[in-house]
Design a protein around this motif. Structure first.
Motif, mmCIF file in Angstrom:
data_model
loop_
_atom_site.group_PDB
_atom_site.id
_atom_site.type_symbol
_atom_site.label_atom_id
_atom_site.label_comp_id
_atom_site.label_asym_id
_atom_site.label_seq_id
_atom_site.Cartn_x
_atom_site.Cartn_y
_atom_site.Cartn_z
ATOM 1 N N SER A 13 0.816 -1.210 0.000
ATOM 2 C CA SER A 13 0.000 0.000 0.000
ATOM 3 C C SER A 13 0.853 1.265 0.000
ATOM 4 N N TYR A 14 2.119 1.109 -0.309
ATOM 5 C CA TYR A 14 3.066 2.227 -0.252
ATOM 6 C C TYR A 14 3.431 2.596 -1.691
ATOM 7 N N TYR A 15 2.716 3.552 -2.253
ATOM 8 C CA TYR A 15 2.862 3.875 -3.671
ATOM 9 C C TYR A 15 4.283 4.324 -4.013
ATOM 10 N N ARG A 16 4.839 5.192 -3.165
ATOM 11 C CA ARG A 16 6.172 5.712 -3.458
ATOM 12 C C ARG A 16 7.213 4.593 -3.460
ATOM 13 N N ALA A 17 7.090 3.662 -2.529
ATOM 14 C CA ALA A 17 8.030 2.539 -2.481
ATOM 15 C C ALA A 17 7.943 1.705 -3.747
ATOM 16 N N LYS A 18 6.721 1.490 -4.215
ATOM 17 C CA LYS A 18 6.552 0.693 -5.439
ATOM 18 C C LYS A 18 7.144 1.411 -6.656
ATOM 19 N N GLU A 19 7.046 2.741 -6.660
ATOM 20 C CA GLU A 19 7.683 3.516 -7.738
ATOM 21 C C GLU A 19 9.194 3.325 -7.723
ATOM 22 N N ILE A 20 9.769 3.377 -6.527
ATOM 23 C CA ILE A 20 11.220 3.220 -6.389
ATOM 24 C C ILE A 20 11.650 1.824 -6.828
ATOM 25 N N ILE A 21 10.896 0.818 -6.406
ATOM 26 C CA ILE A 21 11.201 -0.562 -6.797
ATOM 27 C C ILE A 21 11.146 -0.715 -8.315
ATOM 28 N N LYS A 22 10.139 -0.109 -8.924
ATOM 29 C CA LYS A 22 10.014 -0.175 -10.387
ATOM 30 C C LYS A 22 11.210 0.485 -11.061
ATOM 31 N N MET A 23 11.651 1.635 -10.530
ATOM 32 C CA MET A 23 12.793 2.324 -11.120
ATOM 33 C C MET A 23 14.064 1.483 -11.006
ATOM 34 N N ILE A 24 14.270 0.842 -9.854
ATOM 35 C CA ILE A 24 15.444 -0.018 -9.682
ATOM 36 C C ILE A 24 15.436 -1.143 -10.710
ATOM 37 N N CYS A 25 14.279 -1.760 -10.891
ATOM 38 C CA CYS A 25 14.165 -2.861 -11.856
ATOM 39 C C CYS A 25 14.419 -2.383 -13.281
ATOM 40 N N CYS A 26 13.868 -1.219 -13.637
ATOM 41 C CA CYS A 26 14.075 -0.682 -14.987
ATOM 42 C C CYS A 26 15.523 -0.264 -15.197
ATOM 43 N N LEU A 27 16.142 0.304 -14.177
ATOM 44 C CA LEU A 27 17.556 0.672 -14.268
ATOM 45 C C LEU A 27 18.412 -0.565 -14.500
ATOM 46 N N GLY A 28 18.140 -1.620 -13.741
ATOM 47 C CA GLY A 28 18.871 -2.873 -13.917
ATOM 48 C C GLY A 28 18.696 -3.448 -15.317
ATOM 49 N N LYS A 29 17.478 -3.345 -15.832
ATOM 50 C CA LYS A 29 17.189 -3.852 -17.176
ATOM 51 C C LYS A 29 17.949 -3.067 -18.231
ATOM 52 N N GLU A 30 17.993 -1.742 -18.093
ATOM 53 C CA GLU A 30 18.706 -0.917 -19.070
ATOM 54 C C GLU A 30 20.204 -1.183 -19.029
ATOM 55 N N ILE A 31 20.768 -1.270 -17.833
ATOM 56 C CA ILE A 31 22.201 -1.553 -17.701
ATOM 57 C C ILE A 31 22.544 -2.898 -18.344
ATOM 58 N N ALA A 32 21.690 -3.901 -18.118
ATOM 59 C CA ALA A 32 21.933 -5.234 -18.676
ATOM 60 C C ALA A 32 21.909 -5.229 -20.202
ATOM 61 N N SER A 33 21.248 -4.229 -20.795
ATOM 62 C CA SER A 33 21.137 -4.166 -22.257
ATOM 63 C C SER A 33 22.298 -3.417 -22.907
ATOM 64 N N LYS A 34 23.211 -2.872 -22.108
ATOM 65 C CA LYS A 34 24.326 -2.079 -22.630
ATOM 66 C C LYS A 34 25.616 -2.894 -22.583
ATOM 67 N N PRO A 35 26.097 -3.368 -23.734
ATOM 68 C CA PRO A 35 27.297 -4.226 -23.751
ATOM 69 C C PRO A 35 28.531 -3.588 -23.120
ATOM 70 N N GLY A 36 28.689 -2.299 -23.241
ATOM 71 C CA GLY A 36 29.873 -1.652 -22.690
ATOM 72 C C GLY A 36 29.801 -1.400 -21.201
ATOM 73 N N VAL A 37 28.633 -1.662 -20.622
ATOM 74 C CA VAL A 37 28.414 -1.340 -19.216
ATOM 75 C C VAL A 37 28.163 -2.586 -18.374
ATOM 76 N N CYS A 38 27.401 -3.518 -18.923
ATOM 77 C CA CYS A 38 26.911 -4.648 -18.122
ATOM 78 C C CYS A 38 28.013 -5.566 -17.598
ATOM 79 N N ASP A 39 29.208 -5.543 -18.226
ATOM 80 C CA ASP A 39 30.302 -6.369 -17.714
ATOM 81 C C ASP A 39 31.022 -5.685 -16.544
ATOM 82 N N LYS A 40 30.675 -4.414 -16.272
ATOM 83 C CA LYS A 40 31.295 -3.670 -15.177
ATOM 84 C C LYS A 40 30.295 -3.296 -14.083
#
Length: 231
Positions: A13-40
């Motif tokens: 029931s904590y909307y702001r927390a769920k927003e933060i969790i979503k951002m962390i997941c999306c950030l992780g997904k974007e980093i994983a898609s970048k070949p020059g970044v994901c190995d570091k």
């Protein structure tokens, strides 16, 4: 190379927390898609964090980030378990971090940010997160990146929340956090120094053993004594 693991209790029931969790997941997904970044760099949000998962993670962790706002009593006691397993803490003077800092004699721990007195003073004088945003180029870059988003999802609501509200004073603590993080990264390159700090954390964690805690409860709170002939 660094891997950042985020974990939290459920926030149904904590909307702001769920927003933060979503951002962390999306950030992780974007980093994983970048070949020059994901190995570091990797960013992972751990689902269904629990004791069984912690038992696997805590012995492997090298750094424990406990970065709650001073006075919120949000740091503890998972950080003590990380300390016992040799992780070095990056944290504010909040909650159990204060006890750990005391047992370490103020050494072998990376403390940053406002203390409880400074937090109260800023609230009394009128805290303005926007002023920190205006005067910190790195902070501006972070907020702009949040607004443009990660993995196709924008997080301008979170960005506005930080600039105009920021009840946990993340903006005020940001520059000091970045400074301490850079200091820690430099020390990590010296394995002898880092290992010494880790071992000192393990030995200092002995104070937080359950035997001592139960004995204090028995003597000071419960006012009970052990039976002499107990077997």
């Amino acid at each position: 190379p660094q891997t950042f693991l985020f974990a939290a209790k459920a926030a149904p029931s904590y909307y702001r927390a769920k927003e933060i969790i979503k951002m962390i997941c999306c950030l992780g997904k974007e980093i994983a898609s970048k070949p020059g970044v994901c190995d570091k760099l990797q960013v992972v949000f751990l689902e269904n964090y629990c004791v069984s998962l912690a038992e696997k993670l805590l012995p492997a962790a090298e750094v424990s980030e406990q970065i709650s706002l001073a006075g919120k009593e949000a740091s503890g006691t998972g950080n003590m378990k990380l300390m016992l397993n040799g992780a070095i803490t990056v944290g504010t003077m909040d909650g159990a971090n204060i006890e750990m800092y005391k047992e370490l004699g103020g050494r072998d721990i990376f403390i940053f940010g406002l203390n409880e007195r400074q937090v109260a003073q800023k609230r009394q004088n009128g805290y303005s997160p926007h002023s920190y945003y205006e005067n910190d180029e790195m902070l501006q870059r972070v907020i702009t990146r949040m607004e443009s988003g990660f993995a196709g999802e924008k997080f301008d609501n979170l960005a506005n929340y930080l600039i105009h509200e920021d009840p946990y004073m993340c903006m005020a603590d940001f520059a000091d956090y970045m400074h301490v993080r850079a200091e820690m990264d430099e020390i990590y390159l010296n394995s002898a120094t880092w290992n010494r700090m880790s071992l000192n954390n393990i030995t200092a964690a002995g104070f937080f053993a359950s035997d001592r805690s139960v004995a204090e409860y028995a003597n000071n709170i419960w006012k009970v004594r052990p039976l002499r002939n107990a077997t």
